[in-house]
Scaffold this motif. Structure first.
Motif, PDB file in Angstrom:
ATOM      1  N   HIS A  28       0.845  -1.191   0.000  1.00 50.90           N
ATOM      2  CA  HIS A  28       0.000   0.000   0.000  1.00 50.90           C
ATOM      3  C   HIS A  28       0.884   1.246   0.000  1.00 50.90           C
ATOM      4  CE1 HIS A  28      -3.002  -2.911   1.038  1.00 50.90           C
ATOM      5  NE2 HIS A  28      -2.629  -3.029   2.295  1.00 50.90           N
ATOM      6  N   PHE A  32      -4.308   2.397   3.873  1.00 45.25           N
ATOM      7  CA  PHE A  32      -5.338   1.506   3.348  1.00 45.25           C
ATOM      8  C   PHE A  32      -5.501   0.345   4.307  1.00 45.25           C
ATOM      9  CE2 PHE A  32      -7.074  -1.872   0.667  1.00 45.25           C
ATOM     10  CZ  PHE A  32      -8.016  -1.184  -0.083  1.00 45.25           C
ATOM     11  N   VAL A  48      -5.642   5.807  -3.484  1.00 46.85           N
ATOM     12  CA  VAL A  48      -5.186   4.434  -3.254  1.00 46.85           C
ATOM     13  C   VAL A  48      -4.273   4.017  -4.398  1.00 46.85           C
ATOM     14  CG1 VAL A  48      -5.894   2.007  -3.131  1.00 46.85           C
ATOM     15  CG2 VAL A  48      -7.215   3.743  -1.910  1.00 46.85           C
ATOM     16  N   ASN A  50      -2.427   0.409  -4.640  1.00 47.18           N
ATOM     17  CA  ASN A  50      -2.057  -0.891  -4.086  1.00 47.18           C
ATOM     18  C   ASN A  50      -1.473  -1.765  -5.182  1.00 47.18           C
ATOM     19  OD1 ASN A  50      -3.201  -0.052  -1.695  1.00 47.18           O
ATOM     20  ND2 ASN A  50      -5.044  -1.308  -1.885  1.00 47.18           N
TER      21      ASN A  50
END
Length: 270
Positions: A28, A32, A48, A50
């Motif tokens: 991450h 998150f 975000v 990821n």
């Protein structure tokens, strides 16, 4: 960012949140799930980033989203997407899917086939709330991206952006985020110039080197790129990233200074 022409702040892979859940290995870049760092809680509209690896026969079961622009960039393996809008699709290397969750959707993302899937899950905040949910897919080949910045996501209304479900060119996002992708061969250098819209206002960008060599919790290895501009210079390896802030019209250069190919994502943010 008064008085600063360009600033580059590295985000080492070893400082990202990461977890090995058995079925899922993930990193991450921003806060998150159980990973929280107030200093890395998003960057502009980018919320975000990821990097996920999911074992065969497993995945993210059906779950809801709303008021996010969500896109998946497939690096290897195959990813099955299903959602409440009736979309069912298997995404492969080079594919990108973008879901504008708007007022609300439910979806699942699972590994398809006998090999693990490696993909980047990216969320951006929409420019306005209450949009109708929509879904888009695009494909960009390795040939397209080799030693070339390819615009794979761009704001709705930008030049060359189609709002057709499947089309040529970048997927449309309801957010001030443009995503470029490239595969750099050794010794290749690509420039990126910040757009001049909104002259006088600072621009933001985030650069990420894809972890193509495998999941690695230790010091970053593999492909190596040098990010430079205005006399500043940072070297990044697989999994590393960097925050970039600069004035419109300023140029950033990304050069492959390693021995193998480097897959790089460049987010130009508002």
């Amino acid at each position: 960012m008064p008085g600063k022409l360009l600033e580059i702040i590295p985000r080492p892979s070893t400082e990202r949140g990461n977890a090995d859940h058995g079925w899922l290995k993930t990193f991450h870049t921003f806060s998150f799930a159980s990973y929280y760092d107030p200093n890395h809680d998003g960057f502009g509209a980018l919320r975000v980033l990821n990097e996920d690896r999911v074992r065969p026969g497993t995945g993210f079961g059906t779950h809801p989203h709303r008021e996010f622009e969500i896109f998946s960039y497939v690096v290897s393996g195959e990813l099955e997407h299903r959602d409440s809008m009736g979309n069912v699709e298997v995404l492969k290397r080079g594919d990108l899917q973008l879901t504008s969750a708007g007022t609300g959707i439910r979806h699942s993302e699972k590994t398809y086939g006998s090999k693990p899937v490696h993909f980047l899950q990216i969320w951006a905040l929409p420019s306005r709330a209450g949009l109708a949910p929509t879904y888009f897919t695009r494909h960009f080949s390795d040939k397209d991206k080799t030693n070339n910045w390819v615009r794979i996501v761009a704001p709705v209304g930008a030049e060359g952006v189609s709002e057709t479900r499947e089309a040529e060119g970048p997927a449309p996002v309801n957010s001030p985020v443009t995503l470029w992708a490239a595969i750099l061969t050794p010794g290749t250098k690509l420039p990126h110039t910040f757009p001049v819209e909104g002259a006088g206002k600072g621009r933001k960008a985030y650069v990420h080197v894809v972890q193509t060599g495998g999941y690695n919790e230790g010091p970053a290895t593999g492909a190596t790129v040098r990010l430079s501009g205005e006399g500043k210079e940072v070297e990044l390896r697989e999994g590393d990233g960097a925050y970039v802030m600069g004035l419109p019209g300023r140029e950033v250069q990304v050069k492959n200074v390693g021995e193998g190919n480097a897959e790089v994502l460049f987010f130009d943010i508002e």
